[in-house]
Design a protein around this motif. Structure first.
Motif, short mmCIF file in Angstrom:
data_model
loop_
_atom_site.label_atom_id
_atom_site.label_comp_id
_atom_site.label_asym_id
_atom_site.label_seq_id
_atom_site.Cartn_x
_atom_site.Cartn_y
_atom_site.Cartn_z
N ASP A 107 49.39 38.71 49.51
CA ASP A 107 49.62 37.75 50.59
C ASP A 107 50.68 36.75 50.15
N HIS A 170 42.99 30.75 49.90
CA HIS A 170 41.78 31.60 49.80
C HIS A 170 41.86 32.54 48.62
N HIS A 177 40.85 37.72 52.79
CA HIS A 177 40.32 36.36 52.60
C HIS A 177 38.98 36.44 51.89
N ALA A 201 45.24 32.78 46.86
CA ALA A 201 46.48 32.50 47.58
C ALA A 201 46.56 30.98 47.75
N GLU A 203 48.72 28.12 49.54
CA GLU A 203 49.63 28.17 50.68
C GLU A 203 49.74 26.84 51.41
N GLU A 234 53.77 30.52 50.42
CA GLU A 234 52.51 31.02 49.86
C GLU A 234 52.78 32.03 48.74
MG MG Z 1 46.98 33.53 52.91
#
Ligand code: MG
Ligand code: MG
Length: 261
Positions: A107, A170, A177, A201, A203, A234
């Motif tokens: 991500d 997350h 997630h 992650a 972000e 991110e």
């Molecule tokens: Mg994300």
């Protein structure tokens, strides 16, 4: 509430592979993003590129999300829909991308300026990217989730910008997630302890004006409450001793952007 999935070294390498596919996809976007292109064309390009590399777009059909990319324009914060809108000079475009490869997710997100943007937008982009770097610096064994959020918030607010609170980073792994939540605000020394094997992650979503956001009745798009622009960067990172291991990278994107200058 599910608990944190700690990852083995092998699993972290798989998450690195999917994260690098995301980074390369964002570099493909960087190659073509310019005035006149429709944001739906960027979505198509990303989906094709991910599938051509044996991946699956992570966002497509995620809780019913209908596209492979989130494309959020100007005052949109995150989760915007690609559309037939043609980009024009001065637009600010946040592109969020996820991919699954070998069952593991990656991500990453990057905010692009289309042509010349205002000085305020340039500062917003720079500060938001700095917030990400500062947050990642705190993503090390021995610190806590709140240390990451504090670093992000302190830097953004020092510049008079608003930190979005309703949406957070997350955990990343076999799901897009996972636990824990990684807020872009917080108190130093608060929250859960960061330990080896955690992949998160980070972000920051930073608004030029007020922190408040509005949720659209399309069920997805989030925009600033005051109509001012917002930026989003991110990375997927693995918690380590001393220094985080950043699994995604902006280097492919930034090589492309430098060549375009
Ligand atoms: Mg994300
Ligand atoms: Mg993302």
């Amino acid at each position: 509430m599910s608990k944190i999935n700690y990852k083995s070294v092998e699993e972290i390498e798989l998450i690195r592979e999917s994260s690098l596919l995301v980074s390369k996809t964002l570099a493909e976007i960087a190659k073509v993003i310019k005035p006149g292109i429709k944001t739906i064309e960027l979505n198509k390009l990303a989906e094709t590129f991910i599938r051509d590399h044996k991946g699956v777009p992570a966002f497509l059909n995620y809780n019913g999300f209908p596209y492979s990319l989130c494309i959020s324009l100007n005052n949109q914060v995150v989760h915007g829909f690609p559309s037939n809108y043609e980009l024009v000079p001065g637009d600010l475009v946040s592109v969020d991308c996820g991919a699954v490869l070998h069952k593991y997710y990656g991500d990453s997100a990057y905010t692009f300026a289309i042509g010349e943007v205002s000085d305020q937008v340039k500062t917003l982009m720079r500060v938001t990217k700095e917030c990400l770097v500062l947050g990642i610096e705190k993503a090390v064994v021995g610190l806590r989730i709140g240390d990451i959020g504090y670093a992000v918030q302190e830097h953004a607010e020092k510049h008079g910008f608003g930190v979005v609170k309703e949406l957070v980073g997350h955990g990343v792994g076999v799901r897009l997630h996972e636990k824990p939540e990684v807020p872009n605000y917080g108190k130093r020394g608060s929250g859960i302890k960061l330990e080896e094997g955690m992949v998160i992650a980070i972000e920051p979503m930073i608004n030029a004006g007020r922190a408040g956001v509005r949720f659209w009745d399309d069920g997805w798009t989030v925009s600033t409450i005051d109509g001012k622009p917002s930026a989003h960067y991110e990375h997927t990172v693995a918690i380590n001793k001393g220094k985080a291991d950043i699994l995604s990278t902006f280097s492919y994107i930034e090589e492309v952007l430098k060549e375009k200058e």
